[in-house]
Design an enzyme around this catalytic site. Structure first.
Site, PDB file in Angstrom:
ATOM      1  N   CYS A   1       0.796  -1.229   0.000  1.00 52.39           N
ATOM      2  CA  CYS A   1       0.000   0.000   0.000  1.00 52.39           C
ATOM      3  C   CYS A   1       0.831   1.282   0.000  1.00 52.39           C
ATOM      4  CB  CYS A   1      -0.946   0.010   1.199  1.00 52.39           C
ATOM      5  SG  CYS A   1      -2.125  -1.349   1.177  1.00 52.39           S
TER       6      CYS A   1
ATOM      7  N   HIS B   1      -9.602   3.279  -1.124  1.00 47.78           N
ATOM      8  CA  HIS B   1      -8.180   2.959  -1.059  1.00 47.78           C
ATOM      9  C   HIS B   1      -7.743   2.170  -2.303  1.00 47.78           C
ATOM     10  CE1 HIS B   1      -4.335   1.658   0.253  1.00 47.78           C
ATOM     11  NE2 HIS B   1      -4.685   0.715   1.123  1.00 47.78           N
TER      12      HIS B   1
END
Length: 368
Positions: free
Chosen positions: A82, A318
């Protein structure tokens, strides 16, 4: 040492998985952002993008070609889970500092909708611990005593910040419209967030679980990048630098608790640069889970009016590889709305227990 500065930053609207961008591949999402940032730029050394869930190969090169850039402009694709989009900006900044080039487009992209991978990659060996990120968020909540109430309260505040920003048109300058879409998909329909938080059940633990679908981020599609230049090159070519890269830090923590990894990275940055949290005007930490943000903000004693001031991934979503670059894009525009800011930080905690954080100084100009 040459200075790396950010002179422009853009992102796509963020779509839900199998939502408004369900048929767009990663390169098709990234190409319009690259094209927009490269417009009129006299020279670009390379495109550097973070990408996590595919399609594999060198997405940055494919996206650069899709954007119509010259064949001489190469591409580099990074996977640091991420934090990949943030790492791409870090790498480009360090390349400029080292004298390897004068201009880079760096960021990230994710098309979860078109990913060819049915399962996630491993974050760590099983014997150490390889929890899914939601399970790891529950581990963080339990270890650092982050109650369900704290998580839900933070989520509601973030949701309200995001909607207020949308209604005020705050996000407009960040976004390059894609296929006629100019707003994040979450804003197509308001949710009764307070009621949703109350009725959501724990997802990852039957015994006193606190992490729910409502206080966790969604899975999304999107892209974001920034235009980085060596400072004298930028000024000579008529660009106005906004953020100057100062320093970066990477730290590893136990893979069972990846959400806490922004704490050692931000601590390193502050100590190495003889700063305190009070010296930082804005801090963006990726809102993958409310438990993570609350744990980090309590450990670092971050004032709420400096942290994720326009909301974040808990509402917007996200898109893994892009999220770190979205944080920097947010900082790029937000500091321009502030009165005399000096420093800001972007940080992401990644699967496998790796944190990445970047420290920027706001560039002062004679007319400021």
């Amino acid at each position: 040492m040459p200075s790396a500065v950010i002179v422009n930053a853009k992102r796509t609207p963020i779509g839900k998985i199998n939502g408004m961008f369900k048929n767009l591949t990663a390169d098709e999402l990234a190409a319009p952002i690259i094209r927009e940032l490269a417009l009129g730029v006299p020279h670009v050394n390379e495109i550097i993008l973070g990408n996590i869930v595919g399609p594999g190969g060198n997405v940055a090169r494919v996206a650069a070609l899709k954007a119509g850039l010259p064949l001489s402009i190469t591409g580099l694709t990074i996977d640091r889970q991420c934090s990949a989009g943030l790492e791409a900006i870090r790498v480009a900044s360090c390349f400029i500092q080292a004298g390897a080039g004068t201009c880079y487009i760096a960021g990230g992209v994710e098309s979860t909708s078109t990913s060819l991978f049915p399962n996630r990659a491993r974050f760590a060996p099983e014997e150490i611990g390889d929890p899914d990120m939601g399970v790891a968020a529950e581990h963080v909540a339990q270890k650092y005593d982050i109650s369900r109430k704290k998580q839900d309260d933070y989520t509601l505040q973030s949701y309200e910040k995001s909607w207020n920003a949308f209604q005020q048109g705050i996000y407009m300058n960040e976004i390059v419209p894609i296929k006629g879409k100019s707003d994040d998909e979450v804003f197509f329909k308001p949710r009764k967030m307070e009621a949703l938080l109350k009725r959501s059940l724990p997802l990852f633990s039957d015994n006193n679980g606190t992490v729910t679908a409502a206080n966790s981020c969604a899975i999304n599609d999107g892209a974001s990048s920034v235009l980085l230049m060596e400072e004298s090159f930028a000024i000579a070519n008529g660009y106005r630098p906004v953020l100057r890269f100062v320093d970066s830090a990477v730290a590893g923590v136990h893979p069972n608790y990846p959400g806490i990894s922004p704490v050692p990275t931000i601590t390193q940055l502050l100590e190495r640069n003889q700063l305190t949290i009070q010296d930082i005007d804005l801090i963006e930490i990726n809102e993958a889970f409310a438990s993570k943000i609350v744990a980090c903000s309590e450990a670092l004693d971050i004032p709420s009016d400096k942290l994720n001031v326009r909301g974040g991934a808990l509402t917007l979503g996200h898109p893994y590889g892009a999220s770190g670059a979205i944080l920097v894009t947010r900082l790029f525009y937000e500091v321009q709305r502030m009165d005399n800011p000096k420093y800001c930080i972007a940080a992401v905690g990644s699967g496998g227990g790796i944190g990445v954080a970047l420290l920027f100084e706001v560039v002062k100009h004679d007319e400021d």
